[in-house]
Design a protein around this motif. Sequence first.
Motif, PDB file in Angstrom:
ATOM      1  N   ASP A 189       0.826  -1.195   0.000  1.00 39.04           N
ATOM      2  CA  ASP A 189       0.000   0.000   0.000  1.00 39.04           C
ATOM      3  C   ASP A 189       0.870   1.258   0.000  1.00 39.04           C
ATOM      4  O   ASP A 189       0.498   2.291  -0.559  1.00 39.04           O
ATOM      5  CB  ASP A 189      -0.913  -0.012   1.237  1.00 39.04           C
ATOM      6  CG  ASP A 189      -2.152   0.832   1.011  1.00 39.04           C
ATOM      7  OD1 ASP A 189      -2.546   0.979  -0.166  1.00 39.04           O
ATOM      8  OD2 ASP A 189      -2.706   1.345   1.990  1.00 39.04           O
ATOM      9  N   ASN A 242       0.325   4.413  -2.390  1.00 42.54           N
ATOM     10  CA  ASN A 242       0.119   5.780  -1.926  1.00 42.54           C
ATOM     11  C   ASN A 242       1.259   6.689  -2.357  1.00 42.54           C
ATOM     12  O   ASN A 242       1.036   7.845  -2.711  1.00 42.54           O
ATOM     13  CB  ASN A 242      -0.013   5.803  -0.395  1.00 42.54           C
ATOM     14  CG  ASN A 242      -1.390   5.348   0.041  1.00 42.54           C
ATOM     15  OD1 ASN A 242      -2.324   5.354  -0.768  1.00 42.54           O
ATOM     16  ND2 ASN A 242      -1.516   4.925   1.286  1.00 42.54           N
ATOM     17  N   TYR A 296     -10.443   9.305   2.762  1.00 39.41           N
ATOM     18  CA  TYR A 296      -9.246   8.640   2.269  1.00 39.41           C
ATOM     19  C   TYR A 296      -9.639   7.445   1.400  1.00 39.41           C
ATOM     20  O   TYR A 296      -9.170   7.271   0.275  1.00 39.41           O
ATOM     21  CB  TYR A 296      -8.402   8.197   3.462  1.00 39.41           C
ATOM     22  CG  TYR A 296      -7.257   7.300   3.104  1.00 39.41           C
ATOM     23  CD1 TYR A 296      -6.138   7.805   2.456  1.00 39.41           C
ATOM     24  CD2 TYR A 296      -7.300   5.938   3.400  1.00 39.41           C
ATOM     25  CE1 TYR A 296      -5.081   6.986   2.123  1.00 39.41           C
ATOM     26  CE2 TYR A 296      -6.254   5.108   3.064  1.00 39.41           C
ATOM     27  CZ  TYR A 296      -5.145   5.628   2.429  1.00 39.41           C
ATOM     28  OH  TYR A 296      -4.111   4.804   2.087  1.00 39.41           O
ATOM     29  N   ALA A 297     -10.547   6.619   1.934  1.00 37.37           N
ATOM     30  CA  ALA A 297     -10.943   5.399   1.230  1.00 37.37           C
ATOM     31  C   ALA A 297     -11.623   5.733  -0.093  1.00 37.37           C
ATOM     32  O   ALA A 297     -11.372   5.093  -1.122  1.00 37.37           O
ATOM     33  CB  ALA A 297     -11.863   4.564   2.110  1.00 37.37           C
ATOM     34  N   LYS A 334      -9.105   7.131  -2.655  1.00 38.42           N
ATOM     35  CA  LYS A 334      -8.220   6.053  -3.093  1.00 38.42           C
ATOM     36  C   LYS A 334      -8.935   5.156  -4.097  1.00 38.42           C
ATOM     37  O   LYS A 334      -8.399   4.812  -5.153  1.00 38.42           O
ATOM     38  CB  LYS A 334      -7.796   5.247  -1.871  1.00 38.42           C
ATOM     39  CG  LYS A 334      -6.688   4.259  -2.115  1.00 38.42           C
ATOM     40  CD  LYS A 334      -6.253   3.719  -0.759  1.00 38.42           C
ATOM     41  CE  LYS A 334      -5.164   2.702  -0.878  1.00 38.42           C
ATOM     42  NZ  LYS A 334      -4.783   2.193   0.446  1.00 38.42           N
ATOM     43  N   PHE A 335     -10.171   4.798  -3.746  1.00 41.80           N
ATOM     44  CA  PHE A 335     -10.975   3.971  -4.643  1.00 41.80           C
ATOM     45  C   PHE A 335     -11.130   4.654  -5.996  1.00 41.80           C
ATOM     46  O   PHE A 335     -10.938   4.056  -7.059  1.00 41.80           O
ATOM     47  CB  PHE A 335     -12.341   3.717  -4.000  1.00 41.80           C
ATOM     48  CG  PHE A 335     -13.412   3.291  -4.964  1.00 41.80           C
ATOM     49  CD1 PHE A 335     -13.451   1.991  -5.436  1.00 41.80           C
ATOM     50  CD2 PHE A 335     -14.379   4.189  -5.402  1.00 41.80           C
ATOM     51  CE1 PHE A 335     -14.424   1.597  -6.338  1.00 41.80           C
ATOM     52  CE2 PHE A 335     -15.355   3.797  -6.294  1.00 41.80           C
ATOM     53  CZ  PHE A 335     -15.381   2.502  -6.766  1.00 41.80           C
ATOM     54  N   TYR A 364      -7.732   5.059  -8.027  1.00 34.83           N
ATOM     55  CA  TYR A 364      -7.283   3.755  -8.495  1.00 34.83           C
ATOM     56  C   TYR A 364      -8.126   3.313  -9.689  1.00 34.83           C
ATOM     57  O   TYR A 364      -7.611   2.883 -10.729  1.00 34.83           O
ATOM     58  CB  TYR A 364      -7.403   2.736  -7.350  1.00 34.83           C
ATOM     59  CG  TYR A 364      -6.206   1.855  -7.185  1.00 34.83           C
ATOM     60  CD1 TYR A 364      -5.561   1.296  -8.294  1.00 34.83           C
ATOM     61  CD2 TYR A 364      -5.698   1.548  -5.928  1.00 34.83           C
ATOM     62  CE1 TYR A 364      -4.463   0.481  -8.131  1.00 34.83           C
ATOM     63  CE2 TYR A 364      -4.597   0.731  -5.763  1.00 34.83           C
ATOM     64  CZ  TYR A 364      -3.987   0.199  -6.871  1.00 34.83           C
ATOM     65  OH  TYR A 364      -2.904  -0.617  -6.716  1.00 34.83           O
ATOM     66  N   SER A 365      -9.456   3.454  -9.526  1.00 38.32           N
ATOM     67  CA  SER A 365     -10.356   3.010 -10.588  1.00 38.32           C
ATOM     68  C   SER A 365     -10.203   3.870 -11.833  1.00 38.32           C
ATOM     69  O   SER A 365     -10.227   3.360 -12.959  1.00 38.32           O
ATOM     70  CB  SER A 365     -11.804   3.054 -10.113  1.00 38.32           C
ATOM     71  OG  SER A 365     -11.966   2.236  -8.995  1.00 38.32           O
ATOM     72  N   THR A 378      -4.957  -3.068  -2.663  1.00 41.98           N
ATOM     73  CA  THR A 378      -4.979  -2.403  -1.348  1.00 41.98           C
ATOM     74  C   THR A 378      -6.101  -1.383  -1.190  1.00 41.98           C
ATOM     75  O   THR A 378      -6.423  -0.994  -0.082  1.00 41.98           O
ATOM     76  CB  THR A 378      -3.638  -1.720  -1.026  1.00 41.98           C
ATOM     77  OG1 THR A 378      -3.308  -0.872  -2.117  1.00 41.98           O
ATOM     78  CG2 THR A 378      -2.542  -2.737  -0.810  1.00 41.98           C
ATOM     79  N   TRP A 379      -6.707  -0.966  -2.307  1.00 36.48           N
ATOM     80  CA  TRP A 379      -7.836  -0.043  -2.138  1.00 36.48           C
ATOM     81  C   TRP A 379      -9.050  -0.753  -1.554  1.00 36.48           C
ATOM     82  O   TRP A 379      -9.887  -0.131  -0.887  1.00 36.48           O
ATOM     83  CB  TRP A 379      -8.225   0.597  -3.476  1.00 36.48           C
ATOM     84  CG  TRP A 379      -8.758  -0.381  -4.501  1.00 36.48           C
ATOM     85  CD1 TRP A 379      -8.039  -1.049  -5.443  1.00 36.48           C
ATOM     86  CD2 TRP A 379     -10.110  -0.805  -4.655  1.00 36.48           C
ATOM     87  NE1 TRP A 379      -8.851  -1.860  -6.171  1.00 36.48           N
ATOM     88  CE2 TRP A 379     -10.134  -1.737  -5.722  1.00 36.48           C
ATOM     89  CE3 TRP A 379     -11.308  -0.490  -4.002  1.00 36.48           C
ATOM     90  CZ2 TRP A 379     -11.296  -2.351  -6.151  1.00 36.48           C
ATOM     91  CZ3 TRP A 379     -12.479  -1.114  -4.433  1.00 36.48           C
ATOM     92  CH2 TRP A 379     -12.457  -2.034  -5.496  1.00 36.48           C
ATOM     93  N   ASP A 382      -9.601  -0.911   2.409  1.00 38.09           N
ATOM     94  CA  ASP A 382      -9.949   0.426   2.888  1.00 38.09           C
ATOM     95  C   ASP A 382     -11.371   0.790   2.497  1.00 38.09           C
ATOM     96  O   ASP A 382     -12.165   1.252   3.330  1.00 38.09           O
ATOM     97  CB  ASP A 382      -8.978   1.465   2.311  1.00 38.09           C
ATOM     98  CG  ASP A 382      -7.608   1.385   2.974  1.00 38.09           C
ATOM     99  OD1 ASP A 382      -7.577   1.194   4.194  1.00 38.09           O
ATOM    100  OD2 ASP A 382      -6.600   1.501   2.271  1.00 38.09           O
ATOM    101  N   ALA A 383     -11.686   0.576   1.227  1.00 40.71           N
ATOM    102  CA  ALA A 383     -13.018   0.945   0.757  1.00 40.71           C
ATOM    103  C   ALA A 383     -14.096   0.131   1.460  1.00 40.71           C
ATOM    104  O   ALA A 383     -15.112   0.674   1.917  1.00 40.71           O
ATOM    105  CB  ALA A 383     -13.105   0.750  -0.751  1.00 40.71           C
TER     106      ALA A 383
END
Lengths: 644, 516
Positions: A596, A600, B166-167, B170-171, B174-175, B241-242, B245-246
Motif C-alpha cells: 500500500d 500511496n 481517504y478510502a 483512493k478507490f 485507483y479506478s 490495497t484499495w 480500505d473501501a
Amino acid sequence: MSPFSGAVTRAAEAVPTAVAASGTFQLIWLLIALPLAGAAILLLAGRRSDRWGHWLGVLASTASFVVAVVLFVGLLGESADQRTITQHLFDWIAVGTFDVPVDLRLDQLSMTFVLLITGVGTLIHVYSVGYMSHDRDRRRFFGYLNLFVASMLLLVLADNYLLLYVGWEGVGLASYLLIGFWYFKDTAAVASKKAFVVNRVGDVGLSLAVMIMFVTFGSVTFDGVLGSASQASEQSLTWIGLALLLAAAGKSAQFPLQSWLLDAMEGPTPVSALIHAATMVTAGVYLIVRSGAIFDAAPAARTAVIVVGAITLLMGAIIGCAKDDIKKALAGSTMSQIGYMILAAGLGPVGYSFAIFHLLLHGFFKADMFLGAGSVMHGMNDQVNMRRYGALRTVMKVTWITFACGWLAILGVPPFAGFYSKDKIIEAAFSVSTAAGIVTLLGAGITAFYMTRLFAMTFHGEARWHDDAHPHESPWIMMFPVAVLALLSAVAGFVLNYNNMFVDWLEPVTHGVEPSLSVAGWVVPTTALVLVAIGAALAWIPYATRPVPLVAPAGNLLTRAARADLYGDAVNEAVFMRPGQYLTRWLVWFDNRVVDGVVNGTAATIGGLSGRTRRLQTGFVRSYALSMLGGAAVVAAALVLVRL
Amino acid sequence: MTNSYWLLALLVVPLVGAAAVMLVPRANERLAKQLALVVSLVVFGLTVAMCAQFVVAQAADFQFVYSVSWISSYNINFALGVDGIALVLIALSTSLVPVVLLAGWHEADGARGSVRGYVALILVLEAAMVGVFAATDLFLFYVFFEAMLVPVYFLIGRYGGPRRNYAAVKFLLYSLFGGLLMLASLLGLYVVSGDITGHGTFDFTQLAALANQIPPDTQKWLFVGFFVAFAIKAPLVPFHTWLPDAAAESTPGTAVLLVGVLDKVGTFGMLRYCLELFPGASHWATPLVIVLAVAGIIYGALQAIGQSDIKRLIAYTSVSHFGFIALGVFVMTTQGQSGSALYMVNHGFSTAALFLIAGFLISRRGSRLVDDFGGVQKVAPILAGTFLVAGMSSLALPGLSSFVSEFLVLVGTFERYTWVGVVATLGIVLAALYILLMYQRTMTGPTPDVVTEKVHDLRGREVLAIAPLLVVIVALGFYPKPVLDVVNPAVDRVMHAVGATDPAPQVAPVAEGTAK
C-alpha cells in the motif's frame, strides 16, 4: 517389486453390476431425508421446539433405522450378485465432461454402515435424552445429532466421490458443532476449530484425489473410477491412493493428523461415543475399503496405508496407557483401534472384510464403553479423572457389568466380539508382512494393559472419590441403550462370525481372500491371548490390588511423552502455528507498509496526493476534475487520431 | 431486428426511481426508504420475468437485444444484450439491491448526507451495474464502467466510516487510473478495427470476430490496458490495497454492492473482453495471470488470518476468492470458466451475507475490532448461527453454493496445471482458518459484560433480509443447475474464441450405463 504385491488376487471386474432402485429400494433417499428434516426443524424452529425437540430427534433417527431394516430385509431377499442398488435423485454438477449426479448406492458395504449408523445412532439419541436432560440447549444438541446422522448416511450412500465429499464435510461440520457444543468454554471452542482445520488438511487429500480421478478417468463415480482402475497407470493410482490416505488420516485421526481427536473429548460424551468412536472417525476406513480397486493396483500406496495404520495403532495405545482422564484414555484407544482397521484395509483383499468387521464390532464395544464412561461421569459430578474413581462396581452395578462386556470385547477374550475381528486382522497382517503382524500383536498386548488399567482404576480398587461425590446409577433411559450395546459387544462377534456369515456377506464388494499362514491355525490366537493376559495382569496388579496415588507420579520419559500426546501438539505448534502467526503478522505489516505504501507513494508523486486526510478533503475535487479532464483529453486526442 | 425493452427497463426503472426518491421531502426518510425498496423489488420482479423469457438453449448468444445508434459518426451504439453469464450477474445485482436496502434500513441515519440521497445513490448504482453487464458496445461498456464510480464514490465518501474520505478518493483514483488505461486500449481497438475492415467499430460481436486478425504485438498492448483495469477492479494482488480500505470504511450495504457486484465487473471483463477480444494475448499472459491469481488466493487468505478488523478481514477473504475466479478464467478449461462464472454469483451472495451480518454485529457493539467481541452466540444465537452459515459458505463447505464453484475452478485448474491446482487447493485450509478463527474469537468463549449489554439478537427485518441469502446459498449448493445451464453455453463460446479445449482423460471413459 513391493513385498505386498503378492496379496492381490482380485478379479478384473472389480465393481459388481448395479441395479436401478425399484420397489422397496426406492426408499433409500428417505434414510438421509428423515434425519435431515429432523435437523432442519430443530435448528430452524429454535426455542419453540425446546419441549419436544429431543423426542423429534429420537424419532427421526429411529425412523431412519426402521427404513434401514426394511432395506436390509429387502437386500437379503436378493441374490448376492444383485445386491448393489443405485438410485438416481437428480443432476448436480455438469460442466463439459465433468458430470456428477446425486446418486445413491446401497450395497453390502453401505448397508452395513447404514445399520451401524442408524442403529448405534438411535441408541445414542435415546441415551442423550437422559444425559443432556439438564442442558438448556438440549434441542440444539439433537438438531446437531440429526445433522450428523444425515451427513454420515450421505457419506456412505453416495455413489460418487464428490457427493461422498459432501457427506464427508457434513460430518466434519456436525463434529465441529458438537465438539464446540459448550461454546462458552474456550477449550471447547478451540478444540472444535482445531478439529475442523486439521480435517481440512485431510480434505485437501480428498479434493486432490477427486481431481486426479477426473484427470485419469474422466469420471468421479464409483463405477467410472473403480470399474476402470485396471486400465490406469500405476503412478496415477498411487497418487490417488496417497491422496485418499491423507483424507482418511484427517477424518480417522491417523498419524500425522491425529492430534485433534484427543481434544475432541471436549464435546458431550454421547458425541464422543457416536462420532468420535463408533462412526465418523471410521469414515477413513470406509473410504479405503470402498476404493479397494485403486489400492489393489497401487502397492506403494498400500504400503503407506499399512505404515500409517501401524504407527497410529502403537501411538494411540501408548497414549491410552498414560492418560488419567477416562475420555482421553478411551480416545487414545479409539485412535489405536482405527489404526488396526486402517492397517487391515492396507493389507488389500485379505484385510478389507476384517477391517469392516472390526469397525462394526468396535462401533458396538467402544460406544458401549464411552456411554459407560458417560454414566460414570453422570454419577460423579462430571469428574473425568480416574484417580478420583475406584470401587464404582459397588454403586454402579449395571454400568460396571456393561462396561466389563466392552472391556472383554476390546481385549479380544473369546467369545466376546473383539476376538473374532482382531485375531483375523493379526493373521491377515502376518500373511502379508511379518513386521505388520508383530505390530498388531504388540498392540493387542498394550491394549490389554491400558483397558485393564482403565477398568480397574474406575470400578475396582479403593474408592478415591471427592467428598462431594455421591455416585449413583444412571436412569434407565441411559442404561437401556448401554445394555443393548453391551449385549452386542458380548455376542455380535460370535454370531456374525458363525459360518463366516459376515465376511461372506461382504465378499461381493471386498472380494476377500483367506489369509494363508505358514504356521498352524492355533499359533496366532494363542500368542495373542497370552500377550493379552500378560498385558491385563500387568495393569490389574498395580491398579486393582494396590492403592492408586491421587496425584500421578512423575513417571518415566515414555509416560511423560505419552501424557503429552507424544508431542503431536508441540510439533504442530513449533512447525506450523507459531511460524504461521509470525508470517501473517509480518505479511499484514508488509501489505500495509510496502504494497500500500508503494500505491500511496505513487499516487502522491503523480497527483500531489498525500496520505493526509485534510489535504485529501480539499484536494479531492481538483484531482477528480483533473482526472476527468485528462480522460477527456485522451478521448479527444484519440478521436482526432482515428479521423486522420 | 426488433428491439427488446427488458434490459432498457432494468436500466430506466431504477433511475426513475432514484429521481422519484429525490422528490420525497428530505425529512420524510421513511417514505424515501420505502419507495426505494419498492422500486428495487419492481426491478427484481422484472429481472425474474426476464429470466423466465431467456432461451437457455441459446445462452451463448446475446438475447433481449436493444440497439439504437448513439454517436453515429464514430459508429457508437447504445447496444444492450445478455448472454448466460451477463444474465446471471444482472440477476445477482438486482436481487442484492432490495436485500441491501432492507438490511441497511438505518445505515444512513445520522450520516453527513441525507437518507434519501443514500437510497437514491444505491438505485443509480443499480442502473449502472445493469448497464455494465448488459452493454454489448464497448464504448457504452466503458461509459457504464466509469459511471459506476460516481455513486460509489459518494456512498463511501458521504456515508462511510471515520476514514471515508481517504478510502473514497483512493478507490476513485485507483479506478480512474485503470479506466484510463482501458479507454486508451478501447480507442486503439477502434482504430485497429478500422484498419482491418475499413470502418471502425465498438460492437463486441464484430470486434470478437476480428480478434484473430489483430497483429500479436498490438493485441498484447491492447490486452494490457483492459487487463490492468479489470485486475484493479477485481482486484488481483498487488492491485488490491484499495479494497480493504473501501470495504471497511463504507456502510455494510455499500460494501456488499462494491465487493459482491462491482468487483465482478473485473472478472466478468477478463472472461468476456480479455479472452474473446485478445485470444492470442490472453494465452501469452496466462502464466503471469495464473501466478498472480494463485498468489492472491494464498496471500489474501493469509492477510485475512492476520486482520484484527472484521470488515477488513472479510475484504481480504474476497481478495482470496477473486484469485480463484481469475484463476478459473485463465486456465482455459470449461470447468474453470464455468466455475468462475458460478463463483461470481455465489461469492456475491455469501459475501453479502457475511458483510451484512458483520454489519449488524458491528453497529450493535460500535466497534469493528475482533477483540472487542466474544461469546456473542450466548446473547444472539440467531446472529451467530447465520454468521456461521455465511462463513461456511465463504470457506466453501461442500453442500453450500461456493463449494461447487470453487471445486470446479480447482478441478479445471488441476486438469491443465497440476501443481498450480495443488497449491490453490491449499487455500481451503487457510479459508477454514480465517473463518473459524474469526468465529471463535467473536462468537464463542465467555461473554464480556459489554457484549451482553449491547449486542442483542437479530430482529425481524434483519432476519427477513438475510434469510433469502442463506436460502440461495443452500439451494445453489445442491442445485446449481439453473445457473450452470445458462453459463455453460456462454463459456463454450469463450473457449471456442480462445481456441482452447479441455484435456482428455488418460483412460477413455466408459460410456454411461455400459456394463463392464
